[in-house]
Scaffold this motif. Structure first.
Motif, short mmCIF file in Angstrom:
data_model
loop_
_atom_site.label_atom_id
_atom_site.label_comp_id
_atom_site.label_asym_id
_atom_site.label_seq_id
_atom_site.Cartn_x
_atom_site.Cartn_y
_atom_site.Cartn_z
N ALA A 1 0.94 -1.20 -0.36
CA ALA A 1 -0.11 -0.52 0.21
C ALA A 1 0.83 1.41 0.34
CB ALA A 1 -1.32 -0.11 1.22
N ILE A 2 0.04 2.62 -0.57
CA ILE A 2 1.05 3.47 -0.18
C ILE A 2 -0.36 4.61 -0.15
CG2 ILE A 2 0.38 4.04 -2.89
CD1 ILE A 2 3.36 6.07 -3.14
N GLY A 3 -0.27 5.90 0.84
CA GLY A 3 -0.85 7.25 0.97
C GLY A 3 -0.22 7.97 1.66
N TYR A 4 -1.80 9.12 2.06
CA TYR A 4 -0.99 10.24 2.62
C TYR A 4 -1.50 10.28 3.83
CZ TYR A 4 -5.41 11.52 0.79
OH TYR A 4 -6.48 11.70 -0.02
N VAL A 5 -0.93 11.27 4.41
CA VAL A 5 -0.85 11.31 6.09
C VAL A 5 -0.13 12.11 6.54
CG1 VAL A 5 -1.99 9.40 6.72
CG2 VAL A 5 0.73 9.44 6.83
N GLU A 6 -0.83 12.42 7.78
CA GLU A 6 -0.15 13.69 8.25
C GLU A 6 1.32 13.27 8.99
OE1 GLU A 6 1.66 16.46 11.02
OE2 GLU A 6 0.74 14.73 12.10
N LEU A 7 2.36 14.21 9.12
CA LEU A 7 3.26 13.42 9.85
C LEU A 7 3.63 12.54 10.88
CD1 LEU A 7 6.67 12.85 9.34
CD2 LEU A 7 7.06 14.82 10.18
N ALA A 8 2.71 13.47 11.74
CA ALA A 8 2.84 12.47 13.12
C ALA A 8 1.52 11.22 12.98
CB ALA A 8 1.61 13.29 13.97
N TYR A 9 0.85 10.82 11.91
CA TYR A 9 0.24 10.12 12.21
C TYR A 9 1.18 8.46 11.36
CZ TYR A 9 -4.35 11.85 12.49
OH TYR A 9 -5.38 12.99 13.82
N ALA A 10 2.27 9.07 10.88
CA ALA A 10 3.13 8.09 10.17
C ALA A 10 3.95 7.44 11.72
CB ALA A 10 4.10 8.76 8.65
N VAL A 11 4.57 8.40 11.96
CA VAL A 11 5.59 8.15 13.25
C VAL A 11 4.93 7.26 14.29
CG1 VAL A 11 6.62 9.31 14.98
CG2 VAL A 11 6.83 10.04 12.88
N GLN A 12 3.52 7.77 14.46
CA GLN A 12 2.84 7.11 15.66
C GLN A 12 2.59 5.10 15.60
OE1 GLN A 12 -1.15 9.60 16.00
NE2 GLN A 12 0.37 10.72 17.41
N ASN A 13 2.34 5.33 13.92
CA ASN A 13 1.98 3.91 13.63
C ASN A 13 3.53 3.57 13.13
OD1 ASN A 13 -1.11 3.24 13.15
ND2 ASN A 13 -1.22 5.89 12.70
N ASN A 14 3.72 4.06 13.59
CA ASN A 14 5.65 3.09 12.63
C ASN A 14 5.73 2.82 11.08
OD1 ASN A 14 6.74 3.42 15.01
ND2 ASN A 14 5.31 1.49 15.94
N LEU A 15 4.97 3.79 10.49
CA LEU A 15 4.83 3.75 9.51
C LEU A 15 6.20 4.75 8.45
CD1 LEU A 15 1.16 3.81 8.15
CD2 LEU A 15 3.04 1.90 7.79
N PRO A 16 7.12 3.96 7.56
CA PRO A 16 7.96 5.11 6.46
C PRO A 16 7.76 6.09 6.12
CG PRO A 16 8.05 2.76 5.48
CD PRO A 16 6.38 3.19 6.86
N TYR A 17 8.25 6.88 5.29
CA TYR A 17 7.54 8.24 4.37
C TYR A 17 8.42 7.70 3.54
CZ TYR A 17 9.53 10.70 8.96
OH TYR A 17 9.94 10.57 9.72
N ALA A 18 8.50 8.28 2.25
CA ALA A 18 9.21 9.06 1.63
C ALA A 18 10.30 10.18 1.28
CB ALA A 18 8.06 9.29 0.05
N LEU A 19 10.89 10.46 0.68
CA LEU A 19 11.61 11.69 0.25
C LEU A 19 10.97 11.92 -0.79
CD1 LEU A 19 14.41 9.85 2.32
CD2 LEU A 19 15.55 11.30 1.63
N ILE A 20 11.17 13.23 -1.14
CA ILE A 20 10.47 13.90 -2.32
C ILE A 20 10.73 14.94 -2.81
CG2 ILE A 20 8.17 14.67 -2.92
CD1 ILE A 20 6.42 13.66 -0.99
#
Length: 371
Positions: free
Chosen positions: A239-258
């Motif tokens: 999966a790929i999606g878009y969320v506010e940064l705090a939600y990615a951190v809280q869920n231990n999800l990685p995020y891309a460099l853009i």
């Protein structure tokens, strides 16, 4: 001592007056306040007030913290905030069913025209919208360009080992796996920020999809709130999606460099979000409705935005209006110190000054709450 009938009448009158005064005191009369706290009433208690707000999920972690901390300082003020999405926040403030709304998308002119009175946009913090993903063994380092992001969400790039992605990430072992796009199903300011960015960087996206709190997604599965999209990505391999940064951190999800407008691959951090906000601060319009996506600057993260609290300038309840104005004043000053720990960028100094002027416009029957 014997009382004649006249004396008895005076006694009854005095007792009756005392009872009435006590009842009024206990009911919360005499509720004038001083700088964030209610003045003790005649019974030695403080007048209580309850405020209700609803709207964006983007700032929900921070607003929850603010409400908790403000309650410690002002126990007589109870604030309830419901994370229902920016569209819900706008609709609720228009219908006057809440004391304040919240939205990451500034209200449009046609929406403001429907309001019974003038609405103030008050920016509270800036935040980053991140591209988060679920790929086994890849916890960091994924690089994406604006063109690739647009093509993924348009459905033109369908697999993770597409050459347009692998060419950007030669050091990553990207799998031969279908990409599952996750997006918001509700009206969302986060969506507005993300689609505003895509409309700036992709002519095809602008023509076929456009921007707004709700759009017709070409592909993908919907989920409610930043919470829902984060949960969907976490539970869905590929999966790929878009969320506010705090939600990615809280869920231990990685995020891309853009890749930003300056051609640099930028990680979403507090500093790069602050750089994006600072780039727009110098040109903040008087009504404070502004987009800060795809900004100039080597260090600026390209998918960022302010989040707003929406309030009526002319308040119809003196007690609530005063409590709300003082809470907002606290939020743009003392409340800012809680932003960084939750990965939001505090307001630039000049934006704070503009926000102060907006709060000072809040009034009851022409008398401002804060002078």
């Amino acid at each position: 001592m014997q009382l004649n009938s006249r004396d008895k009448g005076w006694c009854k009158a005095l007792v009756g007056a005392a009872i009435v005064a006590l009842a009024l005191s206990l009911a919360g009369c005499g509720s004038s306040k001083q700088e964030g706290k209610a003045t003790p009433d005649q019974a030695g208690q403080q007048a209580s007030v309850s405020l209700n707000g609803a709207g964006a999920s983007f700032p929900y972690p921070l607003y929850s913290k603010w409400i908790q901390e403000y309650k410690k300082l002002n126990p007589q003020v109870t604030i309830d905030y419901q994370s229902i999405g920016s569209s819900g926040g706008i609709n609720n403030i228009l219908q006057e069913t809440v004391d304040f709304g919240a939205s990451d998308a500034p209200m449009k002119d046609e929406q403001l025209a429907k309001a019974p009175k003038a609405i103030i946009h008050l920016p509270t913090v800036a935040g980053a919208v991140v591209i988060t993903y679920n790929l086994e063994g890849i916890k960091s380092g994924l690089k994406l360009t604006p063109e690739v992001i647009a093509d993924i969400f348009l459905g033109n790039i369908k697999k993770w080992n597409d050459t347009r992605i692998t060419s950007l990430n030669p050091d990553l072992q990207l799998p031969d796996k279908e990409i599952v796009v996750a997006h918001r199903s509700d009206g969302s300011g986060t969506t507005n920020i993300f689609t505003d960015y895509l409309s700036k960087v992709s002519p095809t996206w602008k023509e076929k999809v456009g921007s707004g709190t709700s759009v017709q997604w070409p592909v993908g599965i919907g989920a409610k709130g930043n919470e829902g999209v984060a949960g969907t990505v976490k539970q869905t391999p590929g999966a790929i999606g878009y969320v506010e940064l705090a939600y990615a951190v809280q869920n231990n999800l990685p995020y891309a460099l853009i890749k930003n407008k300056a051609g640099k691959f930028v990680e979403p951090t507090l500093d790069t979000t602050t750089a994006a906000a600072a780039g727009a601060a110098a040109n903040m319009p008087e009504d404070m409705r502004v987009s800060i996506t795809d900004p100039q600057g080597d260090d600026a993260y390209p998918i960022a935005g302010y989040t707003y609290i929406l309030v009526y300038k002319d308040q119809k309840d003196k007690l609530k209006g005063e409590a709300l104005a003082k809470f907002l004043w606290w939020a743009i000053h003392d409340g800012q110190k809680y932003a960084k720990d939750l990965l939001y960028a505090p307001l630039p100094e000049n934006v704070v000054k503009m926000a102060e002027a907006k709060i000072k416009q809040m009034n009851y029957q022409g008398t401002p709450f804060i002078k």
